[in-house]
Design a protein around this motif. Structure first.
Motif, PDB file in Angstrom:
ATOM      1  N   ALA A 118      27.898  25.291  27.218  1.00  0.00           N
ATOM      2  CA  ALA A 118      27.658  23.880  27.503  1.00  0.00           C
ATOM      3  C   ALA A 118      26.213  23.641  27.920  1.00  0.00           C
ATOM      4  CB  ALA A 118      28.615  23.399  28.592  1.00  0.00           C
ATOM      5  N   VAL A 119      25.698  24.504  28.772  1.00  0.00           N
ATOM      6  CA  VAL A 119      24.312  24.354  29.233  1.00  0.00           C
ATOM      7  C   VAL A 119      23.351  24.569  28.061  1.00  0.00           C
ATOM      8  CG1 VAL A 119      22.535  25.369  30.709  1.00  0.00           C
ATOM      9  CG2 VAL A 119      24.826  24.929  31.628  1.00  0.00           C
ATOM     10  N   ALA A 120      23.597  25.600  27.267  1.00  0.00           N
ATOM     11  CA  ALA A 120      22.741  25.863  26.106  1.00  0.00           C
ATOM     12  C   ALA A 120      22.823  24.733  25.086  1.00  0.00           C
ATOM     13  CB  ALA A 120      23.139  27.186  25.456  1.00  0.00           C
ATOM     14  N   GLY A 121      23.982  24.045  25.049  1.00  0.00           N
ATOM     15  CA  GLY A 121      24.179  22.977  24.080  1.00  0.00           C
ATOM     16  C   GLY A 121      23.675  21.617  24.522  1.00  0.00           C
ATOM     17  N   GLY A 122      23.020  21.542  25.674  1.00  0.00           N
ATOM     18  CA  GLY A 122      22.401  20.294  26.083  1.00  0.00           C
ATOM     19  C   GLY A 122      23.142  19.473  27.109  1.00  0.00           C
ATOM     20  N   ALA A 123      24.074  20.069  27.849  1.00  0.00           N
ATOM     21  CA  ALA A 123      24.752  19.317  28.910  1.00  0.00           C
ATOM     22  C   ALA A 123      23.736  18.816  29.922  1.00  0.00           C
ATOM     23  CB  ALA A 123      25.792  20.195  29.601  1.00  0.00           C
ATOM     24  N   GLY A 124      23.947  17.575  30.375  1.00  0.00           N
ATOM     25  CA  GLY A 124      23.054  17.017  31.386  1.00  0.00           C
ATOM     26  C   GLY A 124      23.446  17.393  32.789  1.00  0.00           C
ATOM     27  N   ALA A 125      24.695  17.826  32.958  1.00  0.00           N
ATOM     28  CA  ALA A 125      25.199  18.258  34.267  1.00  0.00           C
ATOM     29  C   ALA A 125      26.451  19.082  34.039  1.00  0.00           C
ATOM     30  CB  ALA A 125      25.499  17.062  35.163  1.00  0.00           C
ATOM     31  N   LEU A 126      26.764  19.924  35.033  1.00  0.00           N
ATOM     32  CA  LEU A 126      27.986  20.722  35.003  1.00  0.00           C
ATOM     33  C   LEU A 126      28.750  20.467  36.287  1.00  0.00           C
ATOM     34  CD1 LEU A 126      29.764  22.949  33.702  1.00  0.00           C
ATOM     35  CD2 LEU A 126      28.327  24.630  34.894  1.00  0.00           C
ATOM     36  N   VAL A 127      30.023  20.131  36.171  1.00  0.00           N
ATOM     37  CA  VAL A 127      30.901  19.917  37.318  1.00  0.00           C
ATOM     38  C   VAL A 127      32.027  20.941  37.235  1.00  0.00           C
ATOM     39  CG1 VAL A 127      32.514  18.323  38.432  1.00  0.00           C
ATOM     40  CG2 VAL A 127      30.338  17.472  37.511  1.00  0.00           C
ATOM     41  N   VAL A 140      19.652  21.962  34.979  1.00  0.00           N
ATOM     42  CA  VAL A 140      20.950  21.297  34.854  1.00  0.00           C
ATOM     43  C   VAL A 140      21.627  21.259  36.217  1.00  0.00           C
ATOM     44  CG1 VAL A 140      23.215  21.371  33.751  1.00  0.00           C
ATOM     45  CG2 VAL A 140      21.172  22.056  32.468  1.00  0.00           C
ATOM     46  N   PRO A 141      21.867  20.079  36.775  1.00  0.00           N
ATOM     47  CA  PRO A 141      22.455  19.995  38.119  1.00  0.00           C
ATOM     48  C   PRO A 141      23.951  20.290  38.103  1.00  0.00           C
ATOM     49  CG  PRO A 141      22.080  17.797  37.266  1.00  0.00           C
ATOM     50  CD  PRO A 141      21.525  18.743  36.243  1.00  0.00           C
ATOM     51  N   PHE A 142      24.462  20.601  39.278  1.00  0.00           N
ATOM     52  CA  PHE A 142      25.817  21.112  39.440  1.00  0.00           C
ATOM     53  C   PHE A 142      26.553  20.302  40.486  1.00  0.00           C
ATOM     54  CE2 PHE A 142      28.620  24.435  41.505  1.00  0.00           C
ATOM     55  CZ  PHE A 142      29.552  24.471  40.480  1.00  0.00           C
ATOM     56  N   PRO A 147      14.750  30.681  46.407  1.00  0.00           N
ATOM     57  CA  PRO A 147      14.710  29.303  46.904  1.00  0.00           C
ATOM     58  C   PRO A 147      14.844  28.291  45.774  1.00  0.00           C
ATOM     59  CG  PRO A 147      12.934  30.612  47.854  1.00  0.00           C
ATOM     60  CD  PRO A 147      13.537  31.427  46.762  1.00  0.00           C
ATOM     61  N   ALA A 148      15.585  27.213  46.059  1.00  0.00           N
ATOM     62  CA  ALA A 148      15.718  26.077  45.147  1.00  0.00           C
ATOM     63  C   ALA A 148      16.158  26.501  43.749  1.00  0.00           C
ATOM     64  CB  ALA A 148      14.406  25.292  45.079  1.00  0.00           C
ATOM     65  N   ALA A 149      17.048  27.501  43.676  1.00  0.00           N
ATOM     66  CA  ALA A 149      17.500  28.005  42.377  1.00  0.00           C
ATOM     67  C   ALA A 149      18.567  27.125  41.740  1.00  0.00           C
ATOM     68  CB  ALA A 149      18.045  29.420  42.538  1.00  0.00           C
ATOM     69  N   LEU A 150      19.139  26.199  42.512  1.00  0.00           N
ATOM     70  CA  LEU A 150      20.228  25.368  42.025  1.00  0.00           C
ATOM     71  C   LEU A 150      19.980  23.923  42.421  1.00  0.00           C
ATOM     72  CD1 LEU A 150      23.139  25.258  40.756  1.00  0.00           C
ATOM     73  CD2 LEU A 150      23.999  25.471  43.098  1.00  0.00           C
ATOM     74  N   ARG A 151      20.317  23.010  41.524  1.00  0.00           N
ATOM     75  CA  ARG A 151      20.214  21.566  41.811  1.00  0.00           C
ATOM     76  C   ARG A 151      21.629  21.031  41.961  1.00  0.00           C
ATOM     77  NH1 ARG A 151      17.596  18.628  37.519  1.00  0.00           N
ATOM     78  NH2 ARG A 151      16.903  17.158  39.113  1.00  0.00           N
ATOM     79  N   LEU A 152      21.893  20.418  43.093  1.00  0.00           N
ATOM     80  CA  LEU A 152      23.231  19.892  43.398  1.00  0.00           C
ATOM     81  C   LEU A 152      23.258  18.382  43.245  1.00  0.00           C
ATOM     82  CD1 LEU A 152      24.263  21.915  46.583  1.00  0.00           C
ATOM     83  CD2 LEU A 152      25.188  22.174  44.274  1.00  0.00           C
ATOM     84  N   LEU A 153      24.366  17.866  42.736  1.00  0.00           N
ATOM     85  CA  LEU A 153      24.579  16.430  42.586  1.00  0.00           C
ATOM     86  C   LEU A 153      25.059  15.869  43.916  1.00  0.00           C
ATOM     87  CD1 LEU A 153      26.220  16.585  39.066  1.00  0.00           C
ATOM     88  CD2 LEU A 153      24.064  15.435  39.616  1.00  0.00           C
ATOM     89  N   ARG A 154      24.086  15.565  44.769  1.00  0.00           N
ATOM     90  CA  ARG A 154      24.385  15.027  46.109  1.00  0.00           C
ATOM     91  C   ARG A 154      23.454  13.880  46.417  1.00  0.00           C
ATOM     92  NH1 ARG A 154      23.412  18.040  50.669  1.00  0.00           N
ATOM     93  NH2 ARG A 154      24.585  16.440  51.735  1.00  0.00           N
TER      94      ARG A 154
END
Length: 306
Positions: free
Chosen positions: A61-70, A90-92, A299-306
């Motif tokens: 999904a990420v490789a295919g262009g997903a804008g976010a993963l939940v 890609v935020p999570f 540090p800052a390895a992940l972007r969270l949807l918050r």
């Protein structure tokens, strides 16, 4: 809002584990998908029958262009999803719906899955994402793994390993029986630890490396861990006997493991090397790499949807 704060275009990919939390939140999935769609993005439910298929689906999904993963599930589901989004833009969004939801709760999401989806959907609608640290786990000759909560490399990892080898009984009783068996065999192991270049050898029963504070459904093994400080929190429980270990467990749930005899919190580290004979580590409750391993704070390895 900076460019890094924005959510990239693309559909929202959703990984859902219907067996998480013994299935008690299974009926929430249609409402979760509807609420996410209300944030103005197409929503795609990923199909997977096994944890390995779930991880592969997230990568695709990420490789295919997903804008976010939940991800909807417990810490094991989050762990599989993290492998795909760590180190990307890609935020999570973690929706806590498992038996253990330590990563989601320790990174600021509500423990209630419906409330967590509201937070995630609001962030999607606003195009908002916030960075948080992860830990990278490495072993020579094997692919790196990421974890968001805690790496267990002592008694709890040994119990998990035994429980996973057992075919009877099913359900939580298998884990309980594994605890009884391993308590009877309890002995300190010799560990070689290297924190940011400083080496030491210790005999220990419990060893945990935390990006966040908790594992095992709220057990605050690394109470001072902060997923925003760029450091790993390392806790070592020394030469415990069975009675001491059982007394210490409630203290750990209260976040006071170092009050036990022979317990120690080592100074925060960016780079940590851990070696011992015959131990398989467990990251976010999932079977991971055999020791020796190197753990690196990223540090800052992940972007969270918050």
């Amino acid at each position: 809002m900076t460019a890094h704060d924005r959510v990239p275009p693309g559909p929202v990919a959703v990984l859902a584990n219907p067996t998480a939390g013994r299935g008690r939140h299974r009926g929430l999935l249609p409402g979760i998908l509807e609420r996410l769609a209300g944030a103005g993005r197409p929503v795609e439910l990923l199909r997977a029958r096994t944890p390995e298929e779930a991880e592969a689906a997230c990568h695709a999904a990420v490789a295919g262009g997903a804008g976010a993963l939940v991800a909807v599930g417990g810490d094991g589901t989050m762990h599989r999803a993290l492998q795909a989004v760590a180190g990307t833009d890609v935020p999570f969004g973690p929706v806590p719906a498992g038996t253990g939801n330590d990563f989601a709760v320790d990174t600021g999401f509500p423990a209630d899955p419906v409330a967590a989806v509201e937070v995630i959907a609001d962030a999607l609608a606003a195009g908002r994402a916030r960075s948080v640290d992860l830990a990278r786990l490495s072993r020579r000759g094997e692919a790196d793994r990421w974890f968001g909560a805690v790496l267990a490399a002592g008694f709890d990892a040994i119990v998990n390993e035994r429980a996973n080898r057992m075919r009877w009984p099913r359900g939580p009783r298998r884990y309980d029986l594994a605890i009884v068996v391993e308590l009877a065999r309890l002995r300190p192991r010799r560990y070689r630890l290297v924190l940011d270049g400083v080496a030491q050898e210790v005999d220990a029963v419990l060893v945990a490396v935390g990006n966040t504070a908790s594992y095992g459904g709220g057990m605050r093994i690394c109470p001072d861990a902060d997923p925003h400080d760029g450091l790993l929190d390392v806790v070592v429980g020394g030469r415990f006997d069975r009675r001491t270990l059982m007394r210490v467990k409630p203290q750990i749930y209260r976040g006071t493991p170092c009050h036990a005899p022979a317990g120690a919190r080592l100074p925060g580290a960016v780079l940590f090397y851990l070696a011992a004979e015959g131990i398989t580590s467990y990251a976010d409750g999932e079977r991971s790499l055999d020791l020796p391993v190197t753990v690196t704070a990223v540090p800052a390895a992940l972007r969270l949807l918050r």
